[in-house]
Design a protein around this motif. Structure first.
Motif: not given
Ligand code: SF4
Length: 182
Positions: A57-64
């Motif tokens: 997984i690259e990146g965090g969660c900024c949207n749904s």
């Protein structure tokens, strides 16, 4: 014997971590021998077609949508690895976490120096668009993460060592110089 299956995704990231995967240079040929890729921007498979052994997984969660994809990865992958600072801590996108969401929208769509031609003052709100979250969440706050690979991006050798260790079950060797914090 069937090869271990790997899936990858980019959530709120810049694709730099995926570029680092490709940066293993000629080892990419060994990688293809070692594993089979499933859902991933690397092979452009858009949907899971089978259960996977490893999810990167690259990146965090900024949207749904990020949350939906991350949960889908947790469901389909036996082992989940948070690759890079954005996945581990939110990274650069999380710099907005101390700013009220309304202020972020105003800067992006109404009053920012790069805003032109939005005389009607429209903030995009089509129901098709993913809902922006109140803050950027690191992956481990949404689902269980099994391993964390630090770096921005993690060096190619680190990703390679980690993949080989996960696939072979060998102990992972991480000499000081392959771990990069920045
Ligand atoms: S950790 Fe760095 S390279 Fe990876 S997605 Fe985030 S900003 Fe890009």
């Amino acid at each position: 014997m069937s090869k271990p299956i790997v899936a990858t995704t980019s959530l709120a990231g810049c694709f730099g971590c995926h570029m680092s995967v490709l940066d293993i240079d000629e080892k990419i040929l060994e990688l293809i021998e070692l594993v089979e890729f499933n859902k991933s921007p690397i092979d452009d498979i858009k949907k899971f077609t089978k259960k996977c052994d490893i999810g990167l997984i690259e990146g965090g969660c900024c949207n749904s949508e990020n949350v939906h994809v991350l949960k889908e990865f947790r469901e389909h992958c036996r082992i989940l690895v948070a690759v890079g600072e954005c996945a581990i801590m939110g990274g650069l996108p999380a710099m907005r976490n101390g700013i009220p969401i309304e202020e972020c929208f105003n800067e992006a769509y109404l009053n920012g120096p790069t805003v032109v031609g939005n005389d009607a003052g429209i903030i995009p709100n089509d129901p098709e668009l993913p809902m922006i979250l109140d803050r950027v969440y690191p992956c481990h706050e949404i689902v269980k993460i099994d391993y964390f690979l630090p770096g921005c991006p993690p060096r190619a050798d680190l990703i390679w060592e980690a993949l080989v260790a996960l696939v072979t079950g060998d102990e992972m060797k991480l000499p000081y110089e392959v771990v990069k914090f920045d």
